[in-house]
Design a protein around this motif. Sequence first.
Motif, PDB file in Angstrom:
ATOM      1  N   THR A  77      48.510  37.174  53.239  1.00 25.70           N
ATOM      2  CA  THR A  77      47.952  38.080  52.083  1.00 25.70           C
ATOM      3  C   THR A  77      47.435  39.346  52.645  1.00 25.70           C
ATOM      4  OG1 THR A  77      46.589  37.959  50.244  1.00 25.70           O
ATOM      5  CG2 THR A  77      46.042  36.425  51.762  1.00 25.70           C
ATOM      6  N   HIS A  78      47.834  40.425  51.988  1.00 28.05           N
ATOM      7  CA  HIS A  78      47.260  41.824  52.851  1.00 28.05           C
ATOM      8  C   HIS A  78      46.283  42.745  51.968  1.00 28.05           C
ATOM      9  CE1 HIS A  78      50.633  41.643  55.505  1.00 28.05           C
ATOM     10  NE2 HIS A  78      51.319  40.903  54.733  1.00 28.05           N
ATOM     11  N   GLY A  79      45.865  41.870  50.633  1.00 32.50           N
ATOM     12  CA  GLY A  79      44.857  42.753  50.242  1.00 32.50           C
ATOM     13  C   GLY A  79      44.320  41.840  48.715  1.00 32.50           C
ATOM     14  N   ILE A  80      43.711  42.410  47.981  1.00 33.53           N
ATOM     15  CA  ILE A  80      42.824  41.767  46.796  1.00 33.53           C
ATOM     16  C   ILE A  80      43.011  42.936  45.734  1.00 33.53           C
ATOM     17  CG2 ILE A  80      40.580  42.815  47.411  1.00 33.53           C
ATOM     18  CD1 ILE A  80      39.677  39.915  46.555  1.00 33.53           C
ATOM     19  N   LEU A  81      43.173  42.262  44.418  1.00 34.86           N
ATOM     20  CA  LEU A  81      43.390  42.963  43.270  1.00 34.86           C
ATOM     21  C   LEU A  81      42.174  42.480  42.402  1.00 34.86           C
ATOM     22  CD1 LEU A  81      46.430  44.288  41.465  1.00 34.86           C
ATOM     23  CD2 LEU A  81      44.881  42.730  40.091  1.00 34.86           C
ATOM     24  N   PHE A  82      41.493  43.337  42.099  1.00 34.30           N
ATOM     25  CA  PHE A  82      40.137  42.846  40.892  1.00 34.30           C
ATOM     26  C   PHE A  82      40.473  43.486  39.795  1.00 34.30           C
ATOM     27  CE2 PHE A  82      37.546  43.638  44.950  1.00 34.30           C
ATOM     28  CZ  PHE A  82      37.113  42.329  44.789  1.00 34.30           C
ATOM     29  N   ALA A  83      40.293  42.388  38.611  1.00 29.80           N
ATOM     30  CA  ALA A  83      40.538  43.121  37.270  1.00 29.80           C
ATOM     31  C   ALA A  83      39.021  42.934  36.701  1.00 29.80           C
ATOM     32  CB  ALA A  83      41.437  42.205  36.486  1.00 29.80           C
ATOM     33  N   ALA A  84      38.533  44.165  36.479  1.00 35.45           N
ATOM     34  CA  ALA A  84      37.094  44.351  35.845  1.00 35.45           C
ATOM     35  C   ALA A  84      36.978  43.509  34.490  1.00 35.45           C
ATOM     36  CB  ALA A  84      36.676  45.683  35.890  1.00 35.45           C
ATOM     37  N   PRO A  85      35.695  43.447  33.906  1.00 36.48           N
ATOM     38  CA  PRO A  85      35.715  42.848  32.803  1.00 36.48           C
ATOM     39  C   PRO A  85      36.437  43.437  31.460  1.00 36.48           C
ATOM     40  CG  PRO A  85      33.578  42.631  33.958  1.00 36.48           C
ATOM     41  CD  PRO A  85      34.482  43.650  34.754  1.00 36.48           C
ATOM     42  N   ASN A  86      36.613  44.924  31.902  1.00 38.37           N
ATOM     43  CA  ASN A  86      37.386  45.846  30.961  1.00 38.37           C
ATOM     44  C   ASN A  86      38.701  45.741  30.929  1.00 38.37           C
ATOM     45  OD1 ASN A  86      37.356  47.247  33.008  1.00 38.37           O
ATOM     46  ND2 ASN A  86      36.277  49.104  32.168  1.00 38.37           N
ATOM     47  N   GLY A  87      39.235  45.050  32.038  1.00 40.51           N
ATOM     48  CA  GLY A  87      40.555  44.997  32.214  1.00 40.51           C
ATOM     49  C   GLY A  87      41.336  45.966  33.062  1.00 40.51           C
ATOM     50  N   LYS A  88      40.238  46.798  33.567  1.00 41.68           N
ATOM     51  CA  LYS A  88      41.042  47.827  34.688  1.00 41.68           C
ATOM     52  C   LYS A  88      41.076  47.236  35.910  1.00 41.68           C
ATOM     53  CE  LYS A  88      40.904  52.362  33.287  1.00 41.68           C
ATOM     54  NZ  LYS A  88      39.638  52.885  32.659  1.00 41.68           N
ATOM     55  N   LYS A 364      24.765  37.633  41.278  1.00 43.66           N
ATOM     56  CA  LYS A 364      23.827  38.141  39.984  1.00 43.66           C
ATOM     57  C   LYS A 364      24.317  39.452  39.206  1.00 43.66           C
ATOM     58  CE  LYS A 364      20.014  35.937  42.403  1.00 43.66           C
ATOM     59  NZ  LYS A 364      19.673  35.916  43.461  1.00 43.66           N
ATOM     60  N   LEU A 365      25.021  40.115  40.092  1.00 38.26           N
ATOM     61  CA  LEU A 365      25.206  41.625  39.411  1.00 38.26           C
ATOM     62  C   LEU A 365      26.558  41.351  38.399  1.00 38.26           C
ATOM     63  CD1 LEU A 365      25.375  43.888  42.445  1.00 38.26           C
ATOM     64  CD2 LEU A 365      24.049  43.898  40.649  1.00 38.26           C
ATOM     65  N   CYS A 366      27.409  40.128  38.587  1.00 33.60           N
ATOM     66  CA  CYS A 366      28.597  40.105  37.524  1.00 33.60           C
ATOM     67  C   CYS A 366      27.622  39.677  36.139  1.00 33.60           C
ATOM     68  CB  CYS A 366      29.108  38.593  37.959  1.00 33.60           C
ATOM     69  SG  CYS A 366      30.286  39.132  39.468  1.00 33.60           S
ATOM     70  N   ARG A 367      26.396  39.495  36.140  1.00 29.27           N
ATOM     71  CA  ARG A 367      25.915  39.234  34.816  1.00 29.27           C
ATOM     72  C   ARG A 367      25.976  40.608  34.349  1.00 29.27           C
ATOM     73  NH1 ARG A 367      21.434  35.822  37.002  1.00 29.27           N
ATOM     74  NH2 ARG A 367      22.432  33.712  37.655  1.00 29.27           N
ATOM     75  N   PHE A 368      26.047  41.791  34.896  1.00 32.21           N
ATOM     76  CA  PHE A 368      26.210  42.857  34.122  1.00 32.21           C
ATOM     77  C   PHE A 368      27.580  43.699  34.300  1.00 32.21           C
ATOM     78  CE2 PHE A 368      22.285  42.361  36.521  1.00 32.21           C
ATOM     79  CZ  PHE A 368      21.089  42.219  35.383  1.00 32.21           C
ATOM     80  N   PRO A 369      28.418  43.127  33.207  1.00 33.15           N
ATOM     81  CA  PRO A 369      29.837  43.540  33.295  1.00 33.15           C
ATOM     82  C   PRO A 369      29.990  45.059  33.297  1.00 33.15           C
ATOM     83  CG  PRO A 369      29.548  41.769  31.654  1.00 33.15           C
ATOM     84  CD  PRO A 369      28.180  42.121  32.230  1.00 33.15           C
ATOM     85  N   TRP A 370      28.915  45.680  32.490  1.00 32.17           N
ATOM     86  CA  TRP A 370      29.118  47.127  32.453  1.00 32.17           C
ATOM     87  C   TRP A 370      29.094  48.000  33.948  1.00 32.17           C
ATOM     88  CZ3 TRP A 370      24.804  49.679  34.289  1.00 32.17           C
ATOM     89  CH2 TRP A 370      23.702  48.935  34.373  1.00 32.17           C
ATOM     90  N   LEU A 371      28.323  47.338  34.887  1.00 29.32           N
ATOM     91  CA  LEU A 371      28.170  47.896  36.218  1.00 29.32           C
ATOM     92  C   LEU A 371      29.434  47.585  36.943  1.00 29.32           C
ATOM     93  CD1 LEU A 371      25.762  49.325  38.062  1.00 29.32           C
ATOM     94  CD2 LEU A 371      25.207  46.818  38.651  1.00 29.32           C
ATOM     95  N   PHE A 372      29.864  46.409  36.827  1.00 26.94           N
ATOM     96  CA  PHE A 372      31.062  46.087  37.397  1.00 26.94           C
ATOM     97  C   PHE A 372      32.156  46.945  36.769  1.00 26.94           C
ATOM     98  CE2 PHE A 372      32.901  42.069  39.200  1.00 26.94           C
ATOM     99  CZ  PHE A 372      34.358  42.765  39.635  1.00 26.94           C
ATOM    100  N   ASN A 373      32.230  47.317  35.542  1.00 19.09           N
ATOM    101  CA  ASN A 373      33.246  48.170  34.801  1.00 19.09           C
ATOM    102  C   ASN A 373      33.051  49.557  35.634  1.00 19.09           C
ATOM    103  OD1 ASN A 373      34.173  46.203  33.416  1.00 19.09           O
ATOM    104  ND2 ASN A 373      32.927  46.760  31.450  1.00 19.09           N
ATOM    105  N   ILE A 374      31.952  50.108  35.805  1.00 19.92           N
ATOM    106  CA  ILE A 374      31.571  51.394  36.348  1.00 19.92           C
ATOM    107  C   ILE A 374      32.263  51.556  37.641  1.00 19.92           C
ATOM    108  CG2 ILE A 374      29.993  53.041  36.972  1.00 19.92           C
ATOM    109  CD1 ILE A 374      28.384  52.144  34.422  1.00 19.92           C
TER     110      ILE A 374
END
Length: 415
Positions: A77-88, A364-374
Amino acid sequence: MTIDTKAIIIGAGPAGAGTSIYLTKKGIDHVIIDKATFPRDKVCGDACSGKTAFVLRKANPEWTKELYLNEEHNKPTHGILFAAPNGKLLDIPFAPSKYEGETAPGFVAKRLTFDHYLFEKLPSEHATIFQQGIIQDIRHENNKVTVSFTQNGAEHTVTAPIIIGADGDKSIVRKHFINDNISEKAKAVALRAYYKGITGMHPNNHIELHFLPEIQPGYFWIFPLPNGMANVGIGMQSNLVRSKKINLRERMLYAIKNNPNIAPRFKDATLEGKIQGWGLPLGVDQKTVSGDHFMVVGDAACLVDPFSGEGIGNALFSGMLAADAIEKALEENRFDATFFKEHYHNILYRRIGDELRIGSTMQKLCRFPWLFNIVVNKAEKSPELSKTISCMFTDLDLREQLRKPSFYFKILFNK
Ligand SMILES: Cc1cc2nc3c(=O)[nH]c(=O)nc-3n(C[C@H](O)[C@H](O)[C@H](O)COP(=O)(O)OP(=O)(O)OC[C@H]3O[C@@H](n4cnc5c(N)ncnc54)[C@H](O)[C@@H]3O)c2cc1C
């Protein structure tokens, strides 16, 4: 049968195998007992990172080459794909591996085959291996540990100055020697299923982490496997599953049916086998991992990364360090708690403590989905930030940035 040996290992998963492989390299006689018969399954996401490759390469560089060559069982595997809480979506390629014969920095391999591969490396003149060993009793007296067990009805006794608990999440060695009450906050629970025929997999086999807003902190994953298969799962902190009365199985199936990033890709996919669950003991703080005449390694030592859920690499790594400590203990004829604190506990946390702390902060930061989205929104538009995040996977100093508020301040205000 009665055996007198130098070390007894309970469990032959990655942690026990790591300990045994390195004891054999040092020429130290030991007994390794597992209750299962290999090949055996282990509920897991099956993703192996660079740390797994590091420990195996250090033991024998040919082994990692062998693993990467065997594409029938192992998917590079050559990488990682994140989907943020807003789906981005944020797609992050890893830097290529610099080691000859290793086609990627990580791989995904079913534990059924990967653990069997490790198990097959154990036989040696220094290792006495028992499968289907049912532990009856562990005694600690006269500066020796004695383990009584049965195998197919026959009774056996093994004696050694040191025992290593490599017996996973429900470790009986941990229970016998430490018996601490690990908080539910320091545990996660996760489900795993194998699916065939999921469409839209990444051309470079990126593993996918989907941070669904309804399961924070936690994520839904899709990890590519050979032969059109994928490991699919969902995991979350145990205390929240309990307090919010979350049915993880329902959440997983709901995402597969309804999530816009996920559902269309499962239209023609089929579930192979059952959806199964297991616990993850998270390394959220330093735990007792050794004492008079014992050490615990891998899940028995609670070394799973609190953010990524990765535990295979740390299981192998802690096994390797435990073997170093056993070698020193035998040289100095010291098997006391102070010795193992200095030569195992302190070295272990010096080597992986920072990483676990960063994982804890990120969880812990995952408790702030807005920060993750940003962060994901900005990284999607900024190749520089995207590259920084990519480098964080290999550069621990850079990853340390994630613990600093200034990192998020810079992102928020484009500094
Ligand atoms: C759903 C899920 C997904 C995960 N995904 C990933 C991932 O993608 N990547 C990753 O790196 N980590 C992942 N992990 C974590 C990973 O599975 C563990 O950290 C890893 O298996 C730890 O290895 P270990 O050798 O310590 O324990 P184990 O793999 O659990 O091995 C313990 C061994 O001890 C034996 N044993 C247990 N009790 C006894 C006994 N009483 N007597 C004798 N033998 C005994 C067992 O048979 C077993 O062979 C995941 C975990 C879960 C639950």
